[in-house]
Write an enzyme that holds these catalytic residues in place. Structure first.
Site, mmCIF file in Angstrom:
data_model
loop_
_atom_site.group_PDB
_atom_site.id
_atom_site.type_symbol
_atom_site.label_atom_id
_atom_site.label_comp_id
_atom_site.label_asym_id
_atom_site.label_seq_id
_atom_site.Cartn_x
_atom_site.Cartn_y
_atom_site.Cartn_z
ATOM 1 N N ASP A 483 0.810 -1.222 0.000
ATOM 2 C CA ASP A 483 0.000 0.000 0.000
ATOM 3 C C ASP A 483 0.836 1.261 0.000
ATOM 4 O OD1 ASP A 483 -2.757 -0.620 0.021
ATOM 5 O OD2 ASP A 483 -2.575 -1.388 2.062
HETATM 6 C C1 BGC Z 1 0.158 1.267 6.231
HETATM 7 C C2 BGC Z 1 -0.216 0.059 5.464
HETATM 8 C C3 BGC Z 1 -1.694 -0.006 5.340
HETATM 9 C C4 BGC Z 1 -2.257 1.286 4.767
HETATM 10 C C5 BGC Z 1 -3.751 1.236 4.747
HETATM 11 C C6 BGC Z 1 -0.449 2.488 5.595
HETATM 12 O O1 BGC Z 1 -0.162 3.586 6.365
HETATM 13 O O2 BGC Z 1 1.538 1.371 6.319
HETATM 14 O O3 BGC Z 1 0.294 -1.080 6.088
HETATM 15 O O4 BGC Z 1 -2.052 -1.041 4.492
HETATM 16 O O5 BGC Z 1 -1.835 2.366 5.520
HETATM 17 O O6 BGC Z 1 -4.294 2.354 4.137
HETATM 18 C C1 NOJ Z 2 -1.895 -3.772 5.378
HETATM 19 C C2 NOJ Z 2 -3.035 -3.877 4.419
HETATM 20 O O1 NOJ Z 2 -4.197 -4.297 5.107
HETATM 21 C C3 NOJ Z 2 -2.712 -4.845 3.311
HETATM 22 O O2 NOJ Z 2 -3.762 -4.875 2.393
HETATM 23 C C4 NOJ Z 2 -1.423 -4.464 2.654
HETATM 24 O O3 NOJ Z 2 -1.151 -5.399 1.672
HETATM 25 C C5 NOJ Z 2 -0.306 -4.358 3.650
HETATM 26 N N1 NOJ Z 2 -0.680 -3.450 4.685
HETATM 27 C C6 NOJ Z 2 1.006 -3.930 3.020
HETATM 28 O O4 NOJ Z 2 1.028 -2.584 2.703
#
Ligand code: BGC
Ligand code: NOJ
Length: 817
Positions: A483
């Site tokens: 993400d």
């Molecule tokens: C986090 C990710 C997460 C995302 C969700 C980010 O700030 O680092 O792990 O999936 O937010 O929007």
């Molecule tokens: C948490 C999110 O829920 C997941 O969808 C994503 O793949 C990981 N963060 C990595 O960014």
């Protein structure tokens, strides 16, 4: 240091001191009603949706940590104490908290008075039960005052924390004997109320927080308790709470039991009132009658235990390595069920008001629970698919109550479509139910646009085929699985979302990871086509996959490992050419999972590079070197301090991809090493550093660049649960559902002498004993099925048929060269 231990027979984790390095929680509930419950009785509960129907208030990031829960205060001749340790941090002569499958038990004692609390959500009802027992262990009479305490949330948890100008004026309650009703907003648009009741007559009550606590007191010094007397306060606005005052006389040795119930009740629109201003208590009466005795509470708990016993009986493990066995057989699956119920909504790191259900998250979670609740997995797939757009892209998130796509986040995460294929394939391999493909499912939640699930899968597949960039690799869009790899975002403004800020179609930024996911999951799509007689489509798919693999070969290989992506300028990410972020874990794990580079040695090289550059004592970090500065063209990944989250943290979700990849190479020793490093049970005695629950996976463990290397964050709600379960059950122990049946393909450490697995599969039970006296990492010498040996091709294939005969079958597997 350890703060407890596993009780494997009881399937409980036993916490032996209350001051754990972080609140260690459990989840109560498995259908419509849920509670988060910490080892000091902290937490909160809600019905169905943690944001919209919150029963009790919880203040995140509070001081002290974890204040607010279901509390009991005891007053023993002027000595006031809290038996769950918090909120008074009372010194206790004894303390123990047992977190079990869907229930928790706290027992403690002080000065000859023993307390125990068993908390759970019964099957099929929307309430929490707290059975409290007091025992006089002294040799004198005891006169005890007990006060219960909960604080009501005014339903919408987000509004509850922000809209004080309104909320301080709307709180309403009703009190009827030992039953305290919370009915805020019931007079207007709500048809539901909460009830907090106990099954004995009470001495008094309080429902106004300020009267009970005193305005300048915390939960650790409630005025009413210290004065030994409830004030019978009736909340009107401000903060409604529920407190019962009970007087208990206990002779030496005497035991007294109380059943507290916190329930959620609904009425029909036209049956809301008993008489003007008085709520219709019928549903509450039915509920409370049902759980009005200690016997009834025990029965409900026994039924819950039976439910979990049956569920976890579908996959059990026994092995010499108890840590692996208890995680794979019990706790990992339990966590998968929690991710099924919660997605990413409510934990001690997710506030319950933020994210709904993720499209990619929910599909991946499915991999971890489809063997436990296949029917529920089926409807989950249909719900998810309904949030897909006609062009194959998808809403990134949807709301659990409405099941509608979330407009605020929208779509454009270009890995999303492929996870639908991945989840559906897992479901079909588990159940053999190809019928799901013919179910009509809306696109964009619009019935007029409905088509079969198969068409949804095709649109997913085609979306990837048709959205490629200059190198022929899939365009990344807003981000892929990572993400935080926001290659089209260029965000300069503090506070704006890294993911959803404009600019998102450069038409250039590409993802090698999406290409690898396509190469891994695409063949399942092609196979599904073949098996449903869509031969032309199968051939088209196979060609597209072969082409994608060629593109990866040409543009996705960096010499010693796989490239991660190309940015909006066409520059490589995850390449030796980069200053930071030279190598990433995701593309390497996934490419090898897809068997890319196995024949020509690149797969081995890539995984060796992962070990050389990304390894740490606590797992494999996401990338190296960590980004030191913020890069506009990379986005959130470079916003985190080095070593945390996606910037070189140990992002546990992707470690099992490497584990699985290692098994593709037959390296059982290394596969197990990567498995064990992130497995919490192996770090139980390291709890001061790891800090989080030793019985559940965490999303992230701080990486080697971090100040707190080894410290875990974000336990419970993470894709790590599903993927580690896949890695241990299907690829290390090697009991893997495939389209034709149950494949046996173990890849284990050479030192593992063997193991047994029992697996329920398509209506039969498989008792599988694997003998590795030969001390190999991979390879099967013989398989006996109910006394008959598999030979020739059948042995090579090693796929057990789906017996479907409701019987138990004995499988004996001998490993060897
Ligand atoms: C986090 C990710 C997460 C995302 C969700 C980010 O700030 O680092 O792990 O999936 O937010 O929007
Ligand atoms: C948490 C999110 O829920 C997941 O969808 C994503 O793949 C990981 N963060 C990595 O960014």
């Amino acid at each position: 240091m350890q703060y407890g231990h596993f009780d494997d027979n009881a399937r409980e984790y036993v916490i032996t001191r209350p001051d754990t390095p972080y609140p260690w929680i459990n989840y109560l509930g498995c259908e419509d009603f849920f509670g988060l419950f910490s080892n000091t009785s902290g937490g909160y509960c809600f019905c169905r949706d943690a944001r919209m129907l919150r029963l009790t208030r919880y203040r995140y990031n509070n001081v002290p940590a974890d204040s607010g829960g279901r509390y009991f205060y005891l007053r023993d001749e002027g000595d006031v104490w809290t038996p769950s340790w918090m909120p008074m941090k009372s010194s206790l002569d004894r303390y123990e908290c047992r977190h079990g499958m869907g229930y928790s038990k706290i027992s403690s004692a002080r000065n000859g008075l023993a307390f125990s609390q068993v908390s759970f959500v019964p099957l099929h009802d929307t309430c929490e039960i707290h059975k409290v027992t007091l025992t006089n262990e002294s040799n004198i009479d005891k006169r005890i005052d007990m006060f219960s305490f909960i604080e009501f949330c005014l339903w919408n948890a987000n509004d509850d924390m922000t809209n004080f100008q309104r909320n301080f004026s709307i709180g309403e309650v009703e009190i009827d004997g030992s039953r305290i009703y919370h009915k805020t907003e019931y007079r207007e648009r709500r048809n539901h109320y909460a009830v907090w009741a106990v099954n004995v007559p009470i001495e008094g009550f309080d429902t106004d927080r300020q009267t009970f606590l005193g305005l300048y007191n915390g939960f650790d010094h409630p005025q009413a308790v210290f004065e030994g007397e409830a004030k019978n306060s009736v909340a009107s606005g401000w903060a409604p709470v529920g407190s019962h005052h009970i007087k208990a006389r206990l002779a030496p040795g005497e035991v007294k039991t109380f059943v507290f119930v916190l329930g959620y009740c609904e009425n029909h629109e036209d049956q809301k009132w008993e008489r003007p201003g008085v709520i219709n208590k019928k549903p509450a009466n039915i509920l409370l009658e049902k759980y009005g005795t200690s016997n009834a509470a025990d029965k409900a708990l026994a039924a819950l235990n039976e439910y979990w016993k049956n569920l976890l009986g579908r996959f059990t493990v026994d092995a010499e390595d108890k840590k692996m066995a208890r995680m794979a057989g019990v706790w990992n699956q339990y966590q998968c069920m929690v991710t099924f119920n919660m997605s990413r909504s409510a934990s001690y790191f997710e506030s319950g008001i933020g994210r709904g259900m993720g499209f990619r998250d929910s599909n991946q979670d499915l991999l971890g629970f489809v063997h436990l609740v296949p029917e529920r997995a089926r409807s989950r797939i249909l719900d998810i698919a309904a949030t897909q757009f006609p062009d194959g892209s998808a809403y990134h998130q949807y709301q659990p109550l409405t099941k509608r796509g979330n407009n605020e986040v929208g779509s454009g995460f270009n890995d999303d479509p492929l996870w639908l294929i991945c989840g559906t394939a897992a479901y079909i391999k588990e159940t053999g139910d190809y019928g799901i493909l013919e179910e009509k499912v809306p696109f964009d939640n619009n019935d007029a646009l409905a088509d079969t699930l198969f068409v949804h899968l095709k649109r997913s597949f085609d979306y990837t085929v048709t959205h490629t960039g200059p190198h022929g690799l899939p365009l990344i869009g807003r981000a892929d699985w990572n993400d935080c790899l926001n290659l089209n975002c260029f965000s300069k403004t503090p506070g704006e979302s890294f993911q959803t800020t404009a600019n998102y179609e450069s038409g250039v930024a590409e993802s090698v990871l999406i290409a690898a996911i396509f190469a891994f999951t695409g063949p399942d799509y092609a196979e599904i086509c073949r098996r449903t007689n869509r031969i032309e489509e199968a051939e088209y798919a196979e060609k597209a996959i072969a082409k994608m693999i060629e593109v990866i070969d040409q543009h996705g290989w960096d010499g010693d490992w796989f490239v991660r992506a190309y940015d909006a300028y066409g520059k490589k990410i995850g390449s030796r050419e980069c200053e930071d972020g030279k190598i990433f874990i995701e593309s390497n794990g996934f490419a090898v999972m897809a068997d890319i580079g196995i024949k020509d040695g690149r797969a081995r090289k890539a995984l060796d590079s992962v070990k050389e550059h990304l390894e740490s004592p606590y797992g494999i970090v996401l990338l190296q070197p960590a980004y030191k500065d913020y890069h506009l063209e990379l986005g959130e990944v470079s916003s985190y301090p080095p070593g945390y989250k996606e910037n070189a943290g140990i992002f546990c979700h992707n470690n099992p991809w490497v584990t699985i990849a290692e098994t593709r190479l037959g390296r059982g020793n290394r596969a197990f090493e990567t498995y064990a490093k992130i497995c919490p049970a192996y770090r139980e005695d390291d709890s001061d550093l790891r800090r989080l629950e030793p019985y559940v996976y965490a999303q992230m463990v701080a990486g080697k660049d971090a100040v707190r290397h080894g410290e875990a964050k974000n336990s419970w709600l993470t894709g790590t649960a599903a993927w580690t379960f896949v890695s241990i059950s299907q690829y290390i122990l090697g009991v893997r559902p495939v389209f034709d049946g149950l494949m046996i393909d173990p890849c284990i450490p050479s030192s593992m002498k063997g193991f047994t697995v029992t697996r329920h599969f398509r209506g039969a039970d498989y008792h599988i004993t694997v003998d590795n006296g030969a001390g190999v990492e991979k390879g099967i010498k013989s398989i006996m099925v109910d006394g008959n040996s598999l030979d020739g091709e059948a042995l090579k294939k090693a796929v057990l048929p789906a017996f479907g005969d409701n019987k138990a079958h004995n499988i004996i597997v001998t490993m060897g060269k």
